[in-house]
Enzyme design. Sequence first.
Site, short mmCIF file in Angstrom:
data_model
loop_
_atom_site.label_atom_id
_atom_site.label_comp_id
_atom_site.label_asym_id
_atom_site.label_seq_id
_atom_site.Cartn_x
_atom_site.Cartn_y
_atom_site.Cartn_z
N ASP A 14 -24.12 -1.56 -17.75
CA ASP A 14 -23.69 -1.47 -16.35
C ASP A 14 -22.78 -2.65 -16.03
OD1 ASP A 14 -23.46 -0.37 -13.87
OD2 ASP A 14 -25.48 -0.81 -13.20
N GLY A 15 -21.96 -2.47 -15.01
CA GLY A 15 -21.10 -3.53 -14.52
C GLY A 15 -21.26 -3.66 -13.02
N GLU A 55 -17.54 -2.09 -15.55
CA GLU A 55 -18.25 -0.98 -16.21
C GLU A 55 -17.74 -0.78 -17.63
OE1 GLU A 55 -20.75 0.48 -14.88
OE2 GLU A 55 -20.55 0.61 -12.71
N ASP A 77 -24.75 4.69 -15.12
CA ASP A 77 -24.66 5.28 -13.78
C ASP A 77 -23.21 5.32 -13.29
OD1 ASP A 77 -23.99 2.74 -12.65
OD2 ASP A 77 -26.09 2.22 -12.49
N HIS A 131 -30.43 3.04 -8.81
CA HIS A 131 -31.28 2.60 -7.71
C HIS A 131 -32.19 3.69 -7.17
CE1 HIS A 131 -27.82 -0.45 -6.90
NE2 HIS A 131 -28.53 -0.76 -7.97
#
Length: 239
Positions: A14-15, A55, A77, A131
Amino acid sequence: MIERMRERVVAACDGASKGNPGPAGWAWVVSDDDERTPARWEAGPLGRATNNVAELTALERLLTAVGPDVPLEIRMDSQYAMKAVTTWLPGWKRNGWKTAAGKPVANQDLVVRIDELLDGRSVEFRYVPAHQVDGDPLNDFADRAASQAATVQEPAGSALGSAEPPPSPDTPKTAGAPRRKAPRAGGTAASRTGGTASARTIKAKFPGRCLCGRSYAAGEKIAKNAQGWGHPECRTADV
């Protein structure tokens, strides 16, 4: 590496960018045998960068960290990063690294590097919403690590003996709390906008062309970002 002894490695990356562009960071995590518990992880700062750069950098660092002969399942995501290297990339290469609209591909250096790292190896990409209560634990860990790296602008990881990154304020704390998706670049339900794009979708009155280079028809759902109208899933994608 320990991954060479396993038939398949489940990982996540993830970023994060605090402002898009703004202070940014990246992170990846490789699971234990249960495919839920982090076995090792790494995160790092990027200075000032966009969500998309963060990302893609996270994916590039993960592919570099895992042996090329190891089959990988990568949970992400970011639909932008996934589509950039799985859907849009072949067309960009055929067009000489130009979009269908004839514009240079954004973040080309990262996309080219990832293309090289993917060549000849077995990789399955899996989209997971960010999330969520009881969401994917590996993606959650990578999300938190990237966010912390963006905030403090310092490297972290299991090799450095770093503590687990703190909980994200965007994730509901209890199972009884309402689920909600955090804004993510390229997300289908809500996109990170940096204050310049709307999450609202409308039906196109006339046919047109999205920034990704693909056309949309009259009556098709479209969404607006800082550069114009296009497919909802391409909202904020720098293509």
